[in-house]
Design a protein around this motif. Structure first.
Motif: not given
Ligand SMILES: C[S@@+](CC[C@H](N)C(=O)[O-])C[C@H]1O[C@@H](n2cnc3c(N)ncnc32)[C@H](O)[C@@H]1O
Ligand SMILES: O=C(O)C(=O)C[C@]1(C(=O)O)C=C[C@H](O)C=C1
Length: 247
Positions: A182-184, A192-200, A231-238
């Protein structure tokens, strides 16, 4: 005018549950590219797999099609290959998304004989004679109590050797790994330009709206509904994308 996602850029006070309303639909392509890891690459892979498994004369369903990014890519891929006998059906229950989807397809000159957008709940829709069904970041928004029914309906509506392609955000079973992923992910949003406010604010809006399964739960859902190859054909962290094949 560039349609940049600023939906959560101002303090909202009371944060309503996230919906794919007109404000979201208007900026969705920017929102998806900046909020979904490798969104463009996953779209390319989904298109490639769709063209590989497409069967002449069959249907392709794009469930939760949003602005028809996937439908448009698959349509163009089939046309470029000289395929004429196909229909792509995009379904979305957001009127604003369907409007944006039609604008995008019209700008492509896509024939309505080949690709159509329907306003509707894919839980209520008929799925039949399909060789490809796509649920790109939509199962995660579906009531968990209704997920088995939709996957079973998709399985029954697919031809032999037909495929279901699903991309979803997933939950990790180990809390340390979950927290790290989740941190990643939120760091990706910052880059990608999002602020802490937008993320939260978006995180709060998505609570109980985006309900992620674990890898084990998602895989078990597909196999229990009849899919032999999963099967998974793509994965990036979560974030993971699956191919499920009906044998
Ligand atoms: C994250 S967006 C999907 C992104 C899109 N598939 C793409 O690849 O760009 C989720 C979409 O699913 C739609 N949706 C969610 N539940 C739905 C349902 N039961 N029936 C139809 N559409 C649904 C939402 O309106 C929204 O447009
Ligand atoms: O989990 C988040 O914070 C997201 O923004 C994810 C997510 C998704 O996976 O569908 C949520 C909604 C969309 O706007 C695009 C991205």
């Amino acid at each position: 005018m560039a349609k940049i996602d600023k939906v959560f850029s101002n303090p909202l006070g009371e944060i309503p549950p996230f919906t794919f309303n007109e404000k979201v639909a208007h900026v969705f392509d920017d929102m998806a590219e900046r909020s979904i890891p490798f969104y463009r690459e996953v779209q390319k892979m989904i298109t490639d797999l769709s063209l590989t498994f497409f069967q002449e004369g069959s249907k392709i369903y794009d469930l939760g099609c949003s602005t028809a990014t996937t439908s448009a890519l698959v349509y163009q891929g089939l046309i470029d290959r000289g395929v004429t006998d196909f229909t792509i059906k995009g379904i979305d229950n957001s009127e604003a998304m369907c409007e944006e989807a039609r604008i995008k397809l019209d700008s492509l000159g896509a024939s309505k004989d080949h690709v159509s957008i329907s306003l509707g709940d894919f839980l209520q829709e008929e799925i039949h004679d399909a060789s490809v069904v796509i649920m790109n970041y939509t199962l995660q928004f579906t009531d968990p109590l209704k997920r088995e029914a939709i996957i079973k309906k998709i399985y029954n509506g697919l031809r032999h050797n037909g495929i279901l392609l699903v991309s979803d955000k997933l939950l990790q079973t180990n809390t340390d790994i979950s927290r790290t992923f989740i941190d990643k992910y939120y760091n990706m949003k910052r880059l990608n330009g999002y602020s802490e406010l937008e993320i939260s604010q978006k995180r709060e809006a998505l609570e109980n709206v985006l309900i992620p399964y674990t890898l084990e739960e998602e895989t078990a859902l597909f196999t229990q509904c009849g899919f032999k190859g999963v099967d998974a054909f793509f994965s990036w962290y979560n974030f993971t994308s699956f191919i499920c094949i009906k044998k």
